[in-house]
Scaffold this motif. Structure first.
Motif, PDB file in Angstrom:
ATOM      1  N   VAL A  69       0.910  -1.085  -0.179  1.00 44.64           N
ATOM      2  CA  VAL A  69       0.088  -0.182  -0.132  1.00 44.64           C
ATOM      3  C   VAL A  69       0.977   1.226   0.087  1.00 44.64           C
ATOM      4  N   PRO A  70       0.636   1.998  -1.024  1.00 42.56           N
ATOM      5  CA  PRO A  70       1.513   3.288  -1.030  1.00 42.56           C
ATOM      6  C   PRO A  70       1.207   4.401   0.096  1.00 42.56           C
ATOM      7  N   ALA A  71       1.966   5.306   0.374  1.00 40.90           N
ATOM      8  CA  ALA A  71       1.358   6.363   1.201  1.00 40.90           C
ATOM      9  C   ALA A  71       0.525   7.295   0.771  1.00 40.90           C
ATOM     10  N   VAL A  72      -0.596   7.729   1.409  1.00 39.64           N
ATOM     11  CA  VAL A  72      -1.385   8.488   0.913  1.00 39.64           C
ATOM     12  C   VAL A  72      -0.742   9.930   0.573  1.00 39.64           C
ATOM     13  N   GLY A  73      -1.278  10.446  -0.443  1.00 34.92           N
ATOM     14  CA  GLY A  73      -1.066  11.855  -0.870  1.00 34.92           C
ATOM     15  C   GLY A  73      -0.285  11.893  -2.142  1.00 34.92           C
ATOM     16  N   ILE A  74      -0.239  11.063  -3.140  1.00 38.18           N
ATOM     17  CA  ILE A  74       0.831  10.923  -4.179  1.00 38.18           C
ATOM     18  C   ILE A  74      -0.039  11.966  -5.151  1.00 38.18           C
ATOM     19  N   ASP A  75       0.862  12.989  -5.684  1.00 39.64           N
ATOM     20  CA  ASP A  75       0.168  14.010  -6.456  1.00 39.64           C
ATOM     21  C   ASP A  75       0.611  13.438  -7.863  1.00 39.64           C
ATOM     22  N   PRO A  76      -0.664  13.456  -8.517  1.00 35.36           N
ATOM     23  CA  PRO A  76      -0.499  13.074  -9.844  1.00 35.36           C
ATOM     24  C   PRO A  76       0.095  13.970 -10.976  1.00 35.36           C
ATOM     25  N   LYS A  77       0.252  15.243 -10.577  1.00 34.98           N
ATOM     26  CA  LYS A  77       0.841  16.311 -11.483  1.00 34.98           C
ATOM     27  C   LYS A  77       2.704  16.313 -11.004  1.00 34.98           C
ATOM     28  N   GLY A 118       8.913  -6.533 -14.788  1.00 35.26           N
ATOM     29  CA  GLY A 118       7.807  -5.461 -15.137  1.00 35.26           C
ATOM     30  C   GLY A 118       7.995  -4.307 -14.004  1.00 35.26           C
ATOM     31  N   GLU A 119       6.987  -3.463 -14.124  1.00 37.18           N
ATOM     32  CA  GLU A 119       7.006  -2.337 -13.076  1.00 37.18           C
ATOM     33  C   GLU A 119       5.482  -2.077 -12.953  1.00 37.18           C
ATOM     34  N   VAL A 120       5.048  -1.579 -11.682  1.00 40.67           N
ATOM     35  CA  VAL A 120       3.929  -0.821 -11.461  1.00 40.67           C
ATOM     36  C   VAL A 120       4.425   0.437 -10.957  1.00 40.67           C
ATOM     37  N   VAL A 121       3.675   1.639 -11.386  1.00 40.48           N
ATOM     38  CA  VAL A 121       3.914   2.820 -11.159  1.00 40.48           C
ATOM     39  C   VAL A 121       2.499   3.235 -10.652  1.00 40.48           C
ATOM     40  N   ILE A 122       2.298   3.668  -9.347  1.00 41.93           N
ATOM     41  CA  ILE A 122       1.235   4.485  -8.768  1.00 41.93           C
ATOM     42  C   ILE A 122       1.329   6.067  -8.826  1.00 41.93           C
ATOM     43  N   SER A 123       0.360   6.293  -9.812  1.00 39.03           N
ATOM     44  CA  SER A 123       0.629   7.781  -9.904  1.00 39.03           C
ATOM     45  C   SER A 123      -0.370   8.906  -9.057  1.00 39.03           C
ATOM     46  N   GLU A 124      -1.660   8.066  -8.354  1.00 34.68           N
ATOM     47  CA  GLU A 124      -2.313   8.772  -7.677  1.00 34.68           C
ATOM     48  C   GLU A 124      -2.963   7.709  -6.814  1.00 34.68           C
ATOM     49  N   TYR A 125      -3.035   8.088  -5.615  1.00 29.67           N
ATOM     50  CA  TYR A 125      -3.399   7.343  -4.304  1.00 29.67           C
ATOM     51  C   TYR A 125      -3.846   8.282  -3.083  1.00 29.67           C
ATOM     52  N   GLY A 127      -6.560   6.694  -0.854  1.00 35.01           N
ATOM     53  CA  GLY A 127      -6.870   5.937  -0.156  1.00 35.01           C
ATOM     54  C   GLY A 127      -8.487   5.632  -0.583  1.00 35.01           C
ATOM     55  N   VAL A 128      -9.109   6.156  -1.441  1.00 37.42           N
ATOM     56  CA  VAL A 128     -10.228   5.842  -2.015  1.00 37.42           C
ATOM     57  C   VAL A 128     -10.113   5.470  -3.473  1.00 37.42           C
ATOM     58  N   TYR A 129      -9.172   6.070  -4.270  1.00 34.94           N
ATOM     59  CA  TYR A 129      -9.170   5.765  -5.641  1.00 34.94           C
ATOM     60  C   TYR A 129      -7.541   5.507  -5.760  1.00 34.94           C
ATOM     61  N   VAL A 130      -6.954   4.709  -6.739  1.00 32.58           N
ATOM     62  CA  VAL A 130      -5.955   4.468  -7.069  1.00 32.58           C
ATOM     63  C   VAL A 130      -5.719   4.689  -8.663  1.00 32.58           C
ATOM     64  N   SER A 131      -4.726   5.309  -9.246  1.00 30.97           N
ATOM     65  CA  SER A 131      -4.434   5.218 -10.566  1.00 30.97           C
ATOM     66  C   SER A 131      -2.843   4.975 -11.082  1.00 30.97           C
ATOM     67  N   GLY A 132      -2.508   4.489 -12.066  1.00 28.57           N
ATOM     68  CA  GLY A 132      -1.206   4.481 -12.352  1.00 28.57           C
ATOM     69  C   GLY A 132      -1.019   3.632 -13.650  1.00 28.57           C
ATOM     70  N   THR A 133       0.175   3.078 -13.890  1.00 30.94           N
ATOM     71  CA  THR A 133       0.646   2.369 -14.986  1.00 30.94           C
ATOM     72  C   THR A 133       1.163   1.035 -14.708  1.00 30.94           C
TER      73      THR A 133
END
Length: 167
Positions: A69-77, A118-125, A127-133
């Motif tokens: 689980v990543p830390a909350v507060g990842i800034d997608p920008k 491979g690789e998973v990149v979390i670009s937005e998290y 705690g409610v939604y998660v986005s990435g590649t």
């Protein structure tokens, strides 16, 4: 008469300048699997303890990614805040894919320590939604299988997948 005609022309010109904007905020989990576009339905993310499992399925296929689980507060920008998880180096960071063929046989592919990459990149998290590649090469778990040895997934994207907290 000229004033009325000018007013009607102006009203028509301004009335035809509207634009209907539609937003598509549905959860998306998709990628290019073995050089063919793949899109799963029913995408979800389950947070169980310190593990986040992001997955989606079709009628005969299932794909999932497991990461801490990543830390909350990842800034997608801000790409400096994005969290990168390499695959094929740990049992806590894995990708898996399975499918059922026409005969009803089930085939499993996964990454593990020294198996696949491979690789998973979390670009937005938040705690409610998660986005990435993501991208990965997963190996067939059955060496006796007649299915291909490796499944290759590239250009994978998951967007605004709802996170479910599991007790």
């Amino acid at each position: 008469m000229k004033k009325i005609l000018s007013f009607v022309m102006l009203a028509i010109a301004l009335g035809s300048c509207s634009e209907d904007v539609k937003f598509n905020n549905e959860a998306v989990f998709q990628g290019v699997k073995d050089n063919l576009f793949w899109r799963g339905q029913d995408a979800n993310a389950v947070k169980s303890g310190n593990v986040l499992t992001i997955s989606a399925s079709t009628i005969i296929e299932h794909m999932s990614l497991k990461v801490p689980v990543p830390a909350v507060g990842i800034d997608p920008k801000n790409s400096d805040t994005h969290v990168k998880y390499p695959l094929g180096t740990s049992l806590t960071r894995t990708a898996s894919y399975d499918f059922i063929n026409d005969l009803g046989d089930e085939f499993f592919y996964e990454t593990a320590i020294g198996v696949g990459d491979g690789e998973v990149v979390i670009s937005e998290y938040d705690g409610v939604y998660v986005s990435g590649t993501f991208r990965f090469n997963a190996h067939n778990t059955d060496p006796e299988s007649e299915a291909p040895e490796i499944v290759n997934v590239q250009h994978g994207t998951f967007y605004r997948i709802p996170v479910i907290n599991e007790p």
